[in-house]
Motif scaffolding. Structure first.
Motif, PDB file in Angstrom:
ATOM      1  N   ALA A  17       4.701 -21.811 -69.393  1.00  0.00           N
ATOM      2  CA  ALA A  17       3.770 -22.441 -68.460  1.00  0.00           C
ATOM      3  C   ALA A  17       4.487 -23.394 -67.519  1.00  0.00           C
ATOM      4  N   THR A  18       5.369 -24.230 -68.058  1.00  0.00           N
ATOM      5  CA  THR A  18       6.091 -25.185 -67.225  1.00  0.00           C
ATOM      6  C   THR A  18       6.999 -24.488 -66.226  1.00  0.00           C
ATOM      7  N   GLY A  19       7.670 -23.446 -66.686  1.00  0.00           N
ATOM      8  CA  GLY A  19       8.599 -22.731 -65.823  1.00  0.00           C
ATOM      9  C   GLY A  19       7.955 -21.699 -64.935  1.00  0.00           C
ATOM     10  N   ARG A  20       6.646 -21.460 -65.128  1.00  0.00           N
ATOM     11  CA  ARG A  20       5.901 -20.460 -64.340  1.00  0.00           C
ATOM     12  C   ARG A  20       6.655 -19.126 -64.369  1.00  0.00           C
ATOM     13  N   ILE A  21       6.855 -18.645 -65.582  1.00  0.00           N
ATOM     14  CA  ILE A  21       7.613 -17.418 -65.808  1.00  0.00           C
ATOM     15  C   ILE A  21       6.617 -16.317 -66.160  1.00  0.00           C
ATOM     16  N   PRO A  22       6.538 -15.245 -65.387  1.00  0.00           N
ATOM     17  CA  PRO A  22       5.531 -14.218 -65.659  1.00  0.00           C
ATOM     18  C   PRO A  22       5.553 -13.686 -67.087  1.00  0.00           C
ATOM     19  N   ALA A  23       6.743 -13.466 -67.632  1.00  0.00           N
ATOM     20  CA  ALA A  23       6.835 -12.971 -69.007  1.00  0.00           C
ATOM     21  C   ALA A  23       8.011 -13.626 -69.703  1.00  0.00           C
ATOM     22  N   VAL A  24       7.787 -14.061 -70.931  1.00  0.00           N
ATOM     23  CA  VAL A  24       8.846 -14.605 -71.779  1.00  0.00           C
ATOM     24  C   VAL A  24       8.787 -13.894 -73.118  1.00  0.00           C
ATOM     25  N   SER A  25       9.944 -13.487 -73.595  1.00  0.00           N
ATOM     26  CA  SER A  25      10.064 -12.903 -74.930  1.00  0.00           C
ATOM     27  C   SER A  25      11.142 -13.663 -75.677  1.00  0.00           C
ATOM     28  N   ALA A  26      10.816 -14.157 -76.863  1.00  0.00           N
ATOM     29  CA  ALA A  26      11.761 -14.921 -77.672  1.00  0.00           C
ATOM     30  C   ALA A  26      11.827 -14.321 -79.067  1.00  0.00           C
ATOM     31  N   ALA A  27      12.980 -14.428 -79.683  1.00  0.00           N
ATOM     32  CA  ALA A  27      13.156 -13.939 -81.059  1.00  0.00           C
ATOM     33  C   ALA A  27      14.157 -14.835 -81.766  1.00  0.00           C
ATOM     34  N   LEU A  28      13.941 -15.030 -83.063  1.00  0.00           N
ATOM     35  CA  LEU A  28      14.834 -15.820 -83.903  1.00  0.00           C
ATOM     36  C   LEU A  28      15.216 -14.993 -85.116  1.00  0.00           C
ATOM     37  N   GLN A 221      25.358  -5.723 -66.360  1.00  0.00           N
ATOM     38  CA  GLN A 221      24.466  -4.582 -66.171  1.00  0.00           C
ATOM     39  C   GLN A 221      23.379  -4.426 -67.223  1.00  0.00           C
ATOM     40  N   LEU A 222      23.547  -4.915 -68.424  1.00  0.00           N
ATOM     41  CA  LEU A 222      22.725  -4.491 -69.554  1.00  0.00           C
ATOM     42  C   LEU A 222      21.277  -4.977 -69.490  1.00  0.00           C
ATOM     43  N   TRP A 223      20.421  -4.176 -70.129  1.00  0.00           N
ATOM     44  CA  TRP A 223      19.020  -4.499 -70.402  1.00  0.00           C
ATOM     45  C   TRP A 223      18.843  -4.524 -71.913  1.00  0.00           C
ATOM     46  N   SER A 224      17.888  -5.330 -72.397  1.00  0.00           N
ATOM     47  CA  SER A 224      17.690  -5.380 -73.840  1.00  0.00           C
ATOM     48  C   SER A 224      16.377  -6.068 -74.169  1.00  0.00           C
ATOM     49  N   THR A 225      16.102  -6.124 -75.463  1.00  0.00           N
ATOM     50  CA  THR A 225      14.951  -6.860 -75.978  1.00  0.00           C
ATOM     51  C   THR A 225      15.422  -8.165 -76.612  1.00  0.00           C
ATOM     52  N   ALA A 226      14.495  -9.087 -76.793  1.00  0.00           N
ATOM     53  CA  ALA A 226      14.837 -10.342 -77.461  1.00  0.00           C
ATOM     54  C   ALA A 226      15.238 -10.093 -78.914  1.00  0.00           C
ATOM     55  N   THR A 227      14.631  -9.104 -79.558  1.00  0.00           N
ATOM     56  CA  THR A 227      14.975  -8.838 -80.958  1.00  0.00           C
ATOM     57  C   THR A 227      16.404  -8.325 -81.091  1.00  0.00           C
ATOM     58  N   ASP A 228      16.805  -7.402 -80.223  1.00  0.00           N
ATOM     59  CA  ASP A 228      18.193  -6.931 -80.234  1.00  0.00           C
ATOM     60  C   ASP A 228      19.161  -8.080 -79.966  1.00  0.00           C
ATOM     61  N   MET A 229      18.812  -8.920 -78.996  1.00  0.00           N
ATOM     62  CA  MET A 229      19.732  -9.982 -78.605  1.00  0.00           C
ATOM     63  C   MET A 229      19.791 -11.099 -79.643  1.00  0.00           C
ATOM     64  N   ALA A 230      18.710 -11.343 -80.372  1.00  0.00           N
ATOM     65  CA  ALA A 230      18.777 -12.324 -81.458  1.00  0.00           C
ATOM     66  C   ALA A 230      19.721 -11.833 -82.548  1.00  0.00           C
TER      67      ALA A 230
END
Length: 458
Positions: A17-28, A221-230
């Motif tokens: 909300a603060t960053g006005r980011i259309p989509a955020v995906s987080a993973a731990l 170049q890469l694309w990924s998901t938050a789960t892969d990157m965590a």
């Protein structure tokens, strides 16, 4: 008290909300808990937002290219001090070493020749290499940190040629597949979010054009998901837990990559670079290791956590956002790691009695003096250790390993004076009466350098 998943989720929602980011995906990711994920917003297209949503991760790509370089080193295909011209036929700058390119200290200009970010047209490999004759070395080699996408692009092409494939093929075969990073690749999938530039003075979000980075793919170049990157972040922090067989890299090699080679700012030592990795020190001897990423419409932060009380094994966090200006993404990954360690710390392993020091080392544990300072040598977990008597509790001890052919000589394998020898000297009864560590004399009482014993006196 709000439980930890709710606490972390609130942090993500606040940043979105603060960053006005259309989509955020987080993973731990952590070894002792189920994977935690949180998504907020929408993709900006017809696909639903979820943990499987793919985002562009930008310069986090560099960490993968760095891993491929270190694999080549471990396999004897290159040396870190090789000039890059030994592995690529270059018209200029072939003397830049692999190590300096990995640590951004080679002095090469940031981007390939031309206005890449104006045209969004990256060069092909042959064009990029030929244009090196028109590229500047903006700083003397080794002078200081200077970030260079071009440098990582050259390393990626060198790896591809050494392995006999394209950079993307080698990456998939040697890193992504062994670690199960199935959602990571060089191109967006049907689950990809749309990247945006959010207007500074209204709530309008402008879609950013897609951009293929061509020859500079190994840098961004890469694309990924938050789960892969965590999971990838957890590997960078604790490779032995994520990759126990060392299929990608040995724990020792990843440790080498994590050693800081240069600060990014000469005055504020808030971050540094190792071999392709960003190192961000935290309070109480904690380090976050990973990388940030930025491409048109996307920001990413991927970091693993090492050290400190409460830090779990294989602890990694990724935050991916679909706004090129939503910088809250960068700080959020660090705050999520810290909050998880503080509010849901790893279990404390109970202490249990263990065996004593071996008979031939029974006289070593205890207090010794060297250079006028007091040290405590001890036997724990099957190893001889040493620490300064006044060392803070969180400072790791020096750890010694015996040399197999010299029973009274040890190698320092971690901590203070790593790599140096510890030699024991015995009297006629076989009692250890003196030690030399890194050639400095250690005795049971405080002595001057010429052997004057304060306890005995004149």
């Amino acid at each position: 008290m709000t439980d930890v998943p709710d606490r972390l989720g609130r942090m993500v929602r606040q940043a979105q909300a603060t960053g006005r980011i259309p989509a955020v995906s987080a993973a731990l990711h952590r070894a002792d808990r189920p994977l935690w994920t949180c998504t907020v917003g929408d993709t900006g297209n017809d696909t639903p937002l979820g943990p499987e949503t793919v985002f562009r991760i930008g310069s986090v790509t560099k960490t993968f290219t760095a891993a491929l370089v270190m694999q080549c080193r471990d396999d004897g295909l290159l040396d870190l001090d090789d000039p890059i011209g030994r592995h690529l036929d270059l018209p200029a700058h072939g003397d830049a070493t692999v190590r300096r390119l990995l640590s951004h200290t080679a002095g090469l200009q940031r981007e390939p020749h031309g206005d890449v970010w104006d045209s969004l047209r990256a060069p092909a490999v042959d064009e990029m290499l030929a244009d090196l004759a028109r590229v500047e070395r903006v700083l003397p080699a080794g002078r200081r940190f200077h970030y260079s996408n071009l440098g990582l692009a050259l390393l990626g092409e060198a790896v591809a040629r050494l392995r006999g494939g394209t950079w993307a093929e080698v990456l998939a075969d040697r890193v992504l597949t062994p670690l199960g990073l199935t959602a990571t690749g060089p191109h967006p999938t049907e689950r990809a979010a749309t990247g945006f530039l959010v207007d500074a003075y209204s709530d309008e979000a402008h879609p950013e054009p897609p951009a293929d980075f061509g020859a500079v793919a190994p840098a961004a170049q890469l694309w990924s998901t938050a789960t892969d990157m965590a999971r990838w972040a957890a590997f960078l922090a604790d490779p032995a837990a994520v990759d126990p067989d060392g299929a990608v890299l040995s724990a020792a090699t990843v440790e080498e990559m994590r050693w800081p080679l240069t600060p990014t700012d000469e005055s504020v030592w808030a971050a540094g670079f190792g071999l392709g990795l960003i190192l961000v020190p935290q309070p109480e001897r904690v380090t976050h290791v990973g990388h940030d990423g930025a491409m048109p419409g996307f920001l990413a932060a991927v970091y693993g956590r090492r050290g400190g009380q409460g830090t779990a094994g294989a602890m990694g966090c990724a935050v991916l956002g679909s706004s090129g200006t939503g910088v809250e993404v960068f700080d959020l990954s660090h705050r999520l790691l810290a909050a998880a360690a503080e509010h849901d710390p790893a279990e404390i392993e109970p202490w249990r009695p263990g065996p004593p020091a071996p008979d031939h080392l029974r006289g070593v544990p205890g207090r010794w003096w060297g250079e006028g300072f007091e040290y405590v040598f001890s036997w724990h977990d099957g190893t001889l250790r040493a620490r300064g008597a006044d060392d803070p509790a969180g400072k790791p001890p020096a750890v010694f390993a015996p040399l197999p052919d010299r029973p009274d000589v040890f190698r320092t394998v971690s901590g203070r004076e790593v790599g140096e020898l510890l030699r024991l000297t015995r009297d006629e009864r076989g009692v250890v009466v003196r030690m030399h560590w890194a050639t400095y004399r250690f005795t049971r009482t405080q002595e001057t350098f010429d052997g004057y014993d304060f306890r005995v006196g004149d």
